[in-house]
Design a protein around this motif. Structure first.
Motif, short mmCIF file in Angstrom:
data_model
loop_
_atom_site.label_atom_id
_atom_site.label_comp_id
_atom_site.label_asym_id
_atom_site.label_seq_id
_atom_site.Cartn_x
_atom_site.Cartn_y
_atom_site.Cartn_z
N THR A 155 17.26 -0.65 -38.56
CA THR A 155 16.87 -1.71 -37.28
C THR A 155 18.36 -1.96 -36.64
O THR A 155 17.98 -1.81 -35.28
CB THR A 155 16.32 -2.70 -37.95
OG1 THR A 155 15.15 -2.31 -38.71
CG2 THR A 155 16.05 -3.90 -36.64
N SER A 156 19.35 -1.91 -37.12
CA SER A 156 20.67 -2.18 -36.62
C SER A 156 20.93 -1.23 -35.44
O SER A 156 21.20 -1.11 -34.43
CB SER A 156 21.82 -2.33 -37.36
OG SER A 156 21.66 -3.32 -38.60
N ALA A 157 20.71 0.12 -35.92
CA ALA A 157 21.06 1.45 -35.26
C ALA A 157 20.08 1.25 -33.92
O ALA A 157 20.48 1.73 -33.05
CB ALA A 157 20.95 2.64 -36.07
N VAL A 158 18.86 1.06 -34.18
CA VAL A 158 17.84 1.44 -33.18
C VAL A 158 18.23 0.06 -32.10
O VAL A 158 18.44 0.33 -30.95
CB VAL A 158 16.40 1.05 -33.64
CG1 VAL A 158 15.60 0.99 -32.55
CG2 VAL A 158 16.07 2.37 -34.33
N ALA A 159 18.70 -1.07 -32.70
CA ALA A 159 18.92 -2.23 -31.75
C ALA A 159 20.18 -1.93 -30.97
O ALA A 159 20.44 -2.09 -29.87
CB ALA A 159 19.07 -3.53 -32.72
N MET A 160 20.96 -1.29 -31.64
CA MET A 160 22.44 -1.04 -31.02
C MET A 160 22.12 0.10 -29.94
O MET A 160 22.48 0.09 -28.82
CB MET A 160 23.36 -0.31 -32.16
CG MET A 160 24.78 -0.19 -31.61
SD MET A 160 25.14 -1.87 -31.51
CE MET A 160 25.36 -2.65 -33.05
N ALA A 161 21.18 1.19 -30.22
CA ALA A 161 20.78 2.13 -29.07
C ALA A 161 19.99 1.66 -27.89
O ALA A 161 20.42 1.87 -26.71
CB ALA A 161 20.03 3.17 -29.97
N ALA A 162 19.32 0.71 -28.21
CA ALA A 162 18.68 -0.04 -27.12
C ALA A 162 19.83 -0.91 -26.30
O ALA A 162 19.67 -0.85 -24.86
CB ALA A 162 17.45 -1.18 -27.84
N ALA A 163 20.35 -1.59 -26.98
CA ALA A 163 21.39 -2.51 -26.37
C ALA A 163 22.10 -1.60 -25.35
O ALA A 163 22.74 -1.93 -24.19
CB ALA A 163 22.14 -3.30 -27.27
N MET A 164 22.62 -0.46 -25.99
CA MET A 164 23.54 0.35 -25.22
C MET A 164 23.05 1.40 -24.31
O MET A 164 23.81 2.44 -23.74
CB MET A 164 24.57 1.05 -26.16
CG MET A 164 25.78 0.04 -26.99
SD MET A 164 26.13 0.88 -28.37
CE MET A 164 26.80 2.19 -27.90
N LYS A 165 21.67 1.24 -24.13
CA LYS A 165 21.23 2.50 -23.42
C LYS A 165 21.42 3.82 -24.06
O LYS A 165 21.82 4.70 -22.95
CB LYS A 165 21.36 1.98 -22.17
CG LYS A 165 20.56 0.58 -21.54
CD LYS A 165 20.44 0.27 -20.12
CE LYS A 165 19.79 -0.78 -19.92
NZ LYS A 165 20.18 -1.76 -20.65
N ALA A 166 21.34 4.00 -25.25
CA ALA A 166 21.73 5.41 -25.70
C ALA A 166 20.58 6.47 -25.25
O ALA A 166 19.55 6.05 -25.13
CB ALA A 166 22.07 5.24 -27.16
N ASP A 167 21.04 7.55 -25.07
CA ASP A 167 20.20 8.77 -24.97
C ASP A 167 19.40 8.82 -26.28
O ASP A 167 18.38 9.22 -26.10
CB ASP A 167 20.91 9.98 -24.56
CG ASP A 167 21.81 9.73 -23.00
OD1 ASP A 167 20.94 9.73 -22.25
OD2 ASP A 167 22.94 9.59 -23.26
N ARG A 168 20.02 8.84 -27.43
CA ARG A 168 19.42 9.03 -28.58
C ARG A 168 19.80 8.32 -29.73
O ARG A 168 21.01 7.47 -29.63
CB ARG A 168 19.84 10.64 -29.11
CG ARG A 168 18.97 11.42 -28.48
CD ARG A 168 19.08 12.90 -29.25
NE ARG A 168 20.40 13.20 -30.15
CZ ARG A 168 21.42 13.84 -29.77
NH1 ARG A 168 21.52 14.48 -28.50
NH2 ARG A 168 22.65 14.26 -30.60
N CYS A 169 19.14 8.10 -30.74
CA CYS A 169 19.68 7.32 -31.92
C CYS A 169 19.27 8.39 -32.90
O CYS A 169 18.11 8.65 -33.44
CB CYS A 169 18.73 6.04 -32.27
SG CYS A 169 19.30 5.04 -33.70
#
Ligand code: ASP
Ligand code: MG
Length: 422
Positions: A155-169
């Protein structure tokens, strides 16, 4: 160039040798010019060890201090990974949950992520420095350390990807993807190339434990493309293609299967209350006290009411609760016996829930009837049923779990031509 959040689980972090190989993999993404942030778990087994220390210290431990203790496993691995990256020429630094900060609720032991301040991370990326973030931890409004519940670094990783508008997690774990069912039961289970968020939620919550369920819900809400990959690699340092978890619109019609997967779950117990008066409010009198006690009721069956002699009509009500909550449920029901008015509370922990899941069933009839026919032909008795738009679940005897999963896997055409070799 892409912006990627890479997450490594406890097996990938278990020892310096493995941490070095994780660092090498990160280096390849970084050298390709990608912006990379990394989320790590504690070393495998470490969180269990820390939890046990708390229990040993006092069975009535303060949950705020529990979080201080159990969050430390990730602090260690984030620092070690930053060291290993620096050692191979990749600028890196660790950012603990409180340093960013990652804001959470104050639900110690299972806090929910709120706001993530990305200022430091953006600066780090602009500067080509890899940020290494310990998963599982955050900071409560009272400035105390929190943890997100077991398995929470997904969940940390997905939240981080969402916050940083990452292309992929990309989530590296010790399974190499999501399968049509448990390969230990069905050797011909197939690895899914793609699965929708909704299907993954159903598969995860009914027992296919690849990712923490909350991380999938968050990915769906925030539209984060999640890829599950094996942390075990070939000689070239590549892992096999894993499973991509995406929105329904990304699944092409060609790939769409009627049924995506079959899950099983032995962690439910069945309770039957006999002779419950058939009157308005009767069901509420059963389920309200259970809800007040925080017990999650899953499947519910209310039988047709019948009258014996001149007695008022009554009915049997069957439902399931998590096996771990069975004793507590019976206690709650006993205390409400008068209000509910039942005769006996029969219970059976030896049940299993089997679910067939697939977004394809939205537009196709006959999925449930095929399930019942297939099980019936094998003499498997169905004790309760629930359905949602993309799932049909049945409750059966626990001993018949493997047989049921196998025959359903075949019946829905999910068997691979060759058994998996792994
Ligand atoms: N280390 C934590 C746990 O074991 C969090 C995680 O690995 O996801 O539950
Ligand atoms: Mg995990």
């Amino acid at each position: 160039m892409a912006r990627i959040v890479m997450k490594f689980g406890g097996t990938s972090m278990a020892g310096i040798e493995r941490i070095r190989s994780v660092a090498a993999r990160i280096k390849r993404e970084w050298e390709a010019g990608n912006e990379v942030a990394v989320v790590v778990s504690a070393m495998a087994g470490e969180t269990d060890r820390l939890v046990n220390f708390c229990r040993e210290a006092s069975s009535l431990y303060d949950p705020r201090e529990y979080d201080v203790v159990v969050s430390s496993g990730e602090q260690v691995t984030s620092g070690l990974l930053a060291i290993a990256l620096q050692a191979i020429g990749v600028p890196a630094r660790s950012w603990l949950g409180w340093q960013l900060p990652i804001r959470t609720s104050d639900g110690h032991g299972s806090a929910r992520i709120g706001e993530i301040d990305t200022t430091a991370l953006s600066a780090s990326m602009a500067d080509r420095t890899v940020a290494v973030i310990p998963g599982f931890q955050g900071l409560a409004p009272g400035e105390r350390v929190t943890t997100l519940g077991r398995g929470g670094s997904d969940t940390s990783a997905v939240a981080m990807a969402a916050a940083m508008k990452a292309d992929r997690c990309d989530i590296y774990t010790d399974v190499d993807g999501v399968y049509t069912t448990d390969p230990r039961i069905v050797p011909r289970a197939r690895k899914l190339k793609r699965v929708t968020y909704e299907e993954m939620l159903e598969l995860a919550s009914v027992g296919a434990k690849v990712l923490q369920t909350r991380s999938v819900g968050l990915a769906m809400k925030e539209n984060v493309r999640v890829q599950v990959l094996s942390s075990f690699v070939d000689e070239d340092g590549n892992s096999e293609p894993g499973t991509l978890i995406v929105g329904e619109e990304e699944i092409g019609d060609m790939e769409r299967q009627l049924i995506t997967g079959i899950a099983h779950d032995k962690n439910e117990a069945k309770i039957t209350l006999t002779n419950v008066p058939d009157k308005p409010g009767a069901v509420a009198s059963i389920f309200s006290p259970l809800a007040d006690a925080g017990i999650n009721v899953d499947m519910i069956v209310q039988n047709v009411a019948h009258a014996t002699g001149t007695a008022p009509k009554s009915t049997d009500v069957t439902f399931t609760v998590p096996t771990a909550d069975l004793a507590r449920s019976l206690d709650v029901l006993e205390k409400s016996r008068e209000a509910i008015g039942f005769d006996a509370a029969l219970h059976d922990p030896r049940v299993a829930k089997i679910s067939v899941v697939g977004v394809g069933m939205r537009s196709h009839a006959g999925v449930a009837s095929k399930m019942f026919t297939t099980l019936g032909e094998r003499g498997i008795n169905v004790q309760a049923i629930t359905t949602s738009e993309i799932k049909v679940s049945v409750l059966i005897h626990e001993d018949e779990t493997e047989l049921a999963v196998r025959v359903l896997h075949t019946a829905y055409g999910l068997d691979a031509e060759e058994p998996a070799t792994a």
